[in-house]
Design a protein around this motif. Structure first.
Motif, short mmCIF file in Angstrom:
data_model
loop_
_atom_site.label_atom_id
_atom_site.label_comp_id
_atom_site.label_asym_id
_atom_site.label_seq_id
_atom_site.Cartn_x
_atom_site.Cartn_y
_atom_site.Cartn_z
N GLU A 22 42.90 40.93 41.30
CA GLU A 22 41.65 40.17 41.30
C GLU A 22 40.59 40.83 42.18
O GLU A 22 39.42 40.93 41.79
CB GLU A 22 41.89 38.74 41.77
N ARG A 26 36.92 42.25 40.91
CA ARG A 26 35.64 41.84 41.48
C ARG A 26 34.85 43.04 42.01
O ARG A 26 33.62 43.10 41.88
CB ARG A 26 35.86 40.80 42.58
N ARG A 44 45.06 32.28 34.91
CA ARG A 44 44.54 33.17 35.94
C ARG A 44 43.63 34.24 35.34
O ARG A 44 42.55 34.52 35.87
CB ARG A 44 45.69 33.83 36.70
N GLY A 47 40.39 32.60 34.21
CA GLY A 47 39.58 32.14 35.33
C GLY A 47 38.85 33.27 36.03
O GLY A 47 37.66 33.16 36.35
N VAL A 48 39.56 34.38 36.28
CA VAL A 48 38.91 35.52 36.94
C VAL A 48 37.85 36.12 36.04
O VAL A 48 36.72 36.39 36.47
CB VAL A 48 39.95 36.58 37.35
N GLU A 50 36.12 34.82 33.57
CA GLU A 50 34.94 33.95 33.41
C GLU A 50 34.08 33.94 34.67
O GLU A 50 32.85 33.81 34.59
CB GLU A 50 35.38 32.54 33.04
N SER A 51 34.70 34.10 35.83
CA SER A 51 33.94 34.12 37.07
C SER A 51 33.16 35.42 37.27
O SER A 51 32.26 35.48 38.10
CB SER A 51 34.87 33.90 38.27
N LEU A 52 33.52 36.45 36.50
CA LEU A 52 32.87 37.76 36.66
C LEU A 52 31.63 37.92 35.79
O LEU A 52 30.88 38.87 35.96
CB LEU A 52 33.86 38.89 36.32
N GLY A 53 31.42 37.03 34.85
CA GLY A 53 30.23 37.10 34.03
C GLY A 53 30.49 37.55 32.60
O GLY A 53 31.63 37.78 32.19
N TRP A 58 39.24 38.84 29.15
CA TRP A 58 40.58 38.58 29.65
C TRP A 58 41.57 38.81 28.53
O TRP A 58 41.25 38.71 27.34
CB TRP A 58 40.71 37.17 30.22
#
Length: 273
Positions: A22, A26, A44, A47-48, A50-53, A58
């Motif tokens: 992760e 990032r 997981r 989630g990662v 989608e948080s990156l833009g 994934w």
């Protein structure tokens, strides 16, 4: 890395849903990379990513499944048009001496930590060779050359990753493809969640060493990113491992004597409780 075309550079990171994976996802995303977060755990990975833009994707995969790697190649071609960086990061841990570790656990850790890396390299090396560029980062461990007791199966698997990376580096160099091997010591991650060991004391010790290491997952991610920007092969992230690596290469018997001294010291501490 060699000069690239106008598309956004891309990276696929296995085990990208937590821990080192992760942190690397990032770091590369912050530098403008399109990131494929691959993980066995769908929640997981999603989630990662989608948080990156919007540029992140994934992918659910078991790195020991060759068909999963075939699907990963297809996904990368469809989403990114190629791959610039592959990080073979997913792994597990096994604690215990040779006698304490079952053959089942030996097979488990070698299948994931070594053969999973082999599968990733075999999958994407042809693509990178065809592109005439790319960088493969194989995540090993300080355990891969430390020769420390109590982690026999894990250390053997990680030593295999180091050897694989050394040979692959020479094989891919004529095609303009870089290879690095990452050998961190203890970093706070979720590795102990799946760790197998003879008893809970192994997990407790590893968690204590992780907590006190002074090196974060973000520090390791920066080392990896810097090695892609300016290629280096052996990536050592902890100061004490750098001199240990050199000492073991240049003075192996001296290193062994030092190791045995530390083992005896640890045994005395254990007896005192």
């Amino acid at each position: 890395m060699p000069e690239q075309d106008s598309r956004r550079p891309s990276v696929l990171i296995t085990g990208g849903g937590a821990g080192l994976g992760e942190a690397m996802a990032r770091r590369f995303a912050a530098a403008g990379y399109a990131v494929m977060v691959a993980d066995l755990d769908e929640d997981r990975a999603r989630g990662v990513a989608e948080s990156l833009g919007a540029s992140a994707r994934w992918f659910v995969m078991d790195i020991t499944d060759e068909s999963a790697w075939t699907r990963a190649i297809e996904a990368v071609r469809e989403e990114f048009g190629g791959l610039d960086v592959l990080v073979n990061n997913a792994g597990v841990a096994v604690g215990g001496s040779l006698e304490e570790t079952s053959m089942e656990d030996w097979r488990w850790v070698i299948e994931i930590d070594l053969l999973g890396v082999v599968a990733g390299c075999k999958a994407f090396a042809p693509m990178m060779r065809e592109q005439g560029r790319g960088h493969i980062i194989n995540v090993a461990s300080f355990a891969g050359f430390a020769a420390a007791p109590g982690i026999n199966a894990y250390g053997t698997a990680k030593a295999g990753v180091v050897a694989l990376s050394e040979m692959l580096r020479a094989e891919l160099a004529p095609a303009g493809v870089e290879v690095s091997v990452l050998c961190p010591a203890f970093v706070k991650t979720r590795l102990t969640e799946t760790m197998r060991a003879p008893d809970d004391s192994y997990q407790r010790r590893v968690e204590r060493w992780m907590q006190n290491s002074g090196v974060t997952a973000e520090d390791v991610a920066q080392t990896v990113f810097a090695a892609v920007r300016r290629p280096r092969f052996m990536l050592l992230t902890h100061g004490n491992t750098r001199w240990a690596w050199r000492l073991k290469r240049w003075f192996p018997e001296r290193y062994y004597r030092m190791l045995i001294k530390q083992v005896k010291k640890a045994e005395r501490r254990a007896r005192r409780g």
